[in-house]
Design a protein around this motif. Structure first.
Motif, PDB file in Angstrom:
ATOM      1  N   CYS A  83      10.282  52.157 -43.464  1.00 18.89           N
ATOM      2  CA  CYS A  83       9.069  51.432 -43.597  1.00 18.89           C
ATOM      3  C   CYS A  83       8.506  51.401 -44.829  1.00 18.89           C
ATOM      4  O   CYS A  83       8.685  52.189 -45.809  1.00 18.89           O
ATOM      5  N   ARG A 107      -1.335  46.826 -39.444  1.00  9.32           N
ATOM      6  CA  ARG A 107      -1.005  45.430 -40.323  1.00  9.32           C
ATOM      7  C   ARG A 107      -2.190  44.928 -40.332  1.00  9.32           C
ATOM      8  O   ARG A 107      -2.879  44.562 -39.533  1.00  9.32           O
ATOM      9  N   CYS A 137       5.266  51.598 -39.428  1.00 12.54           N
ATOM     10  CA  CYS A 137       6.080  52.015 -38.129  1.00 12.54           C
ATOM     11  C   CYS A 137       5.546  53.097 -37.332  1.00 12.54           C
ATOM     12  O   CYS A 137       4.449  53.328 -37.407  1.00 12.54           O
ATOM     13  N   TYR A 195      14.034  47.624 -34.386  1.00 15.51           N
ATOM     14  CA  TYR A 195      12.615  48.049 -34.535  1.00 15.51           C
ATOM     15  C   TYR A 195      12.380  46.981 -35.592  1.00 15.51           C
ATOM     16  O   TYR A 195      11.268  46.138 -35.347  1.00 15.51           O
ATOM     17  N   ARG A 212      13.985  44.220 -36.647  1.00 16.19           N
ATOM     18  CA  ARG A 212      14.145  42.671 -36.057  1.00 16.19           C
ATOM     19  C   ARG A 212      12.892  42.459 -35.188  1.00 16.19           C
ATOM     20  O   ARG A 212      12.431  41.154 -35.313  1.00 16.19           O
ATOM     21  N   VAL A 213      12.263  43.287 -34.566  1.00 19.91           N
ATOM     22  CA  VAL A 213      11.288  42.688 -33.738  1.00 19.91           C
ATOM     23  C   VAL A 213       9.836  42.894 -34.084  1.00 19.91           C
ATOM     24  O   VAL A 213       9.152  41.928 -34.084  1.00 19.91           O
ATOM     25  N   PHE A 214       9.838  43.815 -35.204  1.00 16.91           N
ATOM     26  CA  PHE A 214       8.340  44.047 -35.771  1.00 16.91           C
ATOM     27  C   PHE A 214       8.133  43.432 -37.108  1.00 16.91           C
ATOM     28  O   PHE A 214       6.994  43.550 -37.891  1.00 16.91           O
ATOM     29  N   THR A 215       9.118  42.587 -37.864  1.00 17.35           N
ATOM     30  CA  THR A 215       8.881  42.092 -39.139  1.00 17.35           C
ATOM     31  C   THR A 215       8.959  40.408 -38.853  1.00 17.35           C
ATOM     32  O   THR A 215      10.058  40.002 -38.237  1.00 17.35           O
ATOM     33  N   PRO A 233       9.641  46.749 -42.210  1.00 14.63           N
ATOM     34  CA  PRO A 233       8.398  46.575 -41.677  1.00 14.63           C
ATOM     35  C   PRO A 233       7.416  47.534 -42.469  1.00 14.63           C
ATOM     36  O   PRO A 233       7.588  48.134 -43.129  1.00 14.63           O
TER      37      PRO A 233
END
Length: 51
Positions: free
Chosen positions: A4, A38, A30, A15, A17-20, A27
């Protein structure tokens, strides 16, 4: 190992891949950053608690 950007905690590849967004490797926040959100291209404290 993915970390993070805010707190340096380990996050899984899934994580990240999905949240960035595409082209970003780490990211901004986290699950270990519960009171951070964000905001555009930055990170700030949440106005309301997340618990």
């Amino acid at each position: 190992m993915v970390e993070c950007k805010n707190c340096g905690s380990f996050v899984t590849q899934d994580y990240a891949r999905v949240f960035t967004p595409p082209g970003v490797e780490r990211p901004r926040v986290c699950p270990e950053c519960p009171d951070m959100v964000r905001d555009g291209g930055d990170v700030r404290e949440a106005r309301a608690t997340r618990s």
